[in-house]
Design a protein around this motif. Sequence first.
Motif, PDB file in Angstrom:
ATOM      1  N   PHE A 194     -10.880  -6.268   1.441  1.00 19.67           N
ATOM      2  CA  PHE A 194      -9.769  -6.867   1.529  1.00 19.67           C
ATOM      3  C   PHE A 194      -8.539  -7.910   0.205  1.00 19.67           C
ATOM      4  CE2 PHE A 194     -11.413  -6.015   5.567  1.00 19.67           C
ATOM      5  CZ  PHE A 194     -10.617  -4.833   5.638  1.00 19.67           C
ATOM      6  N   THR A 224      -5.503  -3.765  -2.801  1.00 17.93           N
ATOM      7  CA  THR A 224      -5.404  -4.003  -1.761  1.00 17.93           C
ATOM      8  C   THR A 224      -4.222  -4.742  -1.144  1.00 17.93           C
ATOM      9  OG1 THR A 224      -7.780  -3.188  -1.257  1.00 17.93           O
ATOM     10  CG2 THR A 224      -6.219  -4.505   0.510  1.00 17.93           C
ATOM     11  N   THR A 245       0.120  -5.088   0.465  1.00 15.79           N
ATOM     12  CA  THR A 245       0.056  -5.703   1.396  1.00 15.79           C
ATOM     13  C   THR A 245       0.834  -7.169   1.708  1.00 15.79           C
ATOM     14  OG1 THR A 245      -2.540  -6.053   2.272  1.00 15.79           O
ATOM     15  CG2 THR A 245      -1.548  -6.951   3.236  1.00 15.79           C
ATOM     16  N   ASP A 255      -5.558   2.645   5.631  1.00 13.45           N
ATOM     17  CA  ASP A 255      -7.392   3.365   5.806  1.00 13.45           C
ATOM     18  C   ASP A 255      -7.737   4.273   5.083  1.00 13.45           C
ATOM     19  OD1 ASP A 255      -9.912   0.812   5.482  1.00 13.45           O
ATOM     20  OD2 ASP A 255     -10.491   2.736   7.084  1.00 13.45           O
TER      21      ASP A 255
END
Length: 226
Positions: free
Chosen positions: A153, A158, A162, A190
């Motif tokens: 993450f 990523t 996000t 995902d």
Amino acid sequence: MLYAVFMSATLPPIPAPQEPVGEPELLQLSPVEDEPCLRADAARNRAALLEAATRLIAEHGAAGVTMEAVAAAAKVGKGTVFRRFGDRTGLLMALLDHSAKKLQADFLGGPAPLGPGAPPLERLRAFGVAVLYRTQEQLDLQLAAQPEPTRRFDLPPTRALTMHVTVLLRQLVPDADCELLARTLMGYLDPALIHHLTKQCGMPMARLEAGWIDLVERVTSVPPSR
């Protein structure tokens, strides 16, 4: 007992609405050592290695991409591959780098509704659809390039995706904990889940696309336009 104590405890309040933030900047996706201008021979080697790896994926899938196979296909020493990419995951991430940068450029400055100029709800819908189909096209590669769990993450791509979702959510539901909500939405996108749903459950992409639109509607409490 611990469960009962936890359930009876007063839950912490939802964090106060965050200050609006601007669009995330285009994050650096390539390893730092790839960014300075490379010597001509180093640049040619890198291009040849990525081209060789792309051919191997087309012919044998991501499983056929090993450091040794790429070196042989590019007609360079194996040490050259390790110096340029570090390890197999670094090589696979480099292959994803171009499309990841293009996706970021599209949602940061491309045409609406994915890019600026459309309402945040339309942009959030378009973002999820774009990520779904990009992942489907590169599913084998994306799964092979997955890092070990503690790094998963924190990778720049990523974080950039996000953050973009977080920015849109702050415009749509400013009283929510948008950072956590963004991670929930990202879970729907995902690659491992998309693989499970499409390959193991046989779901068509049209169903996943409709599911994303429905999820966004329910999360933001804004009904989609008909």
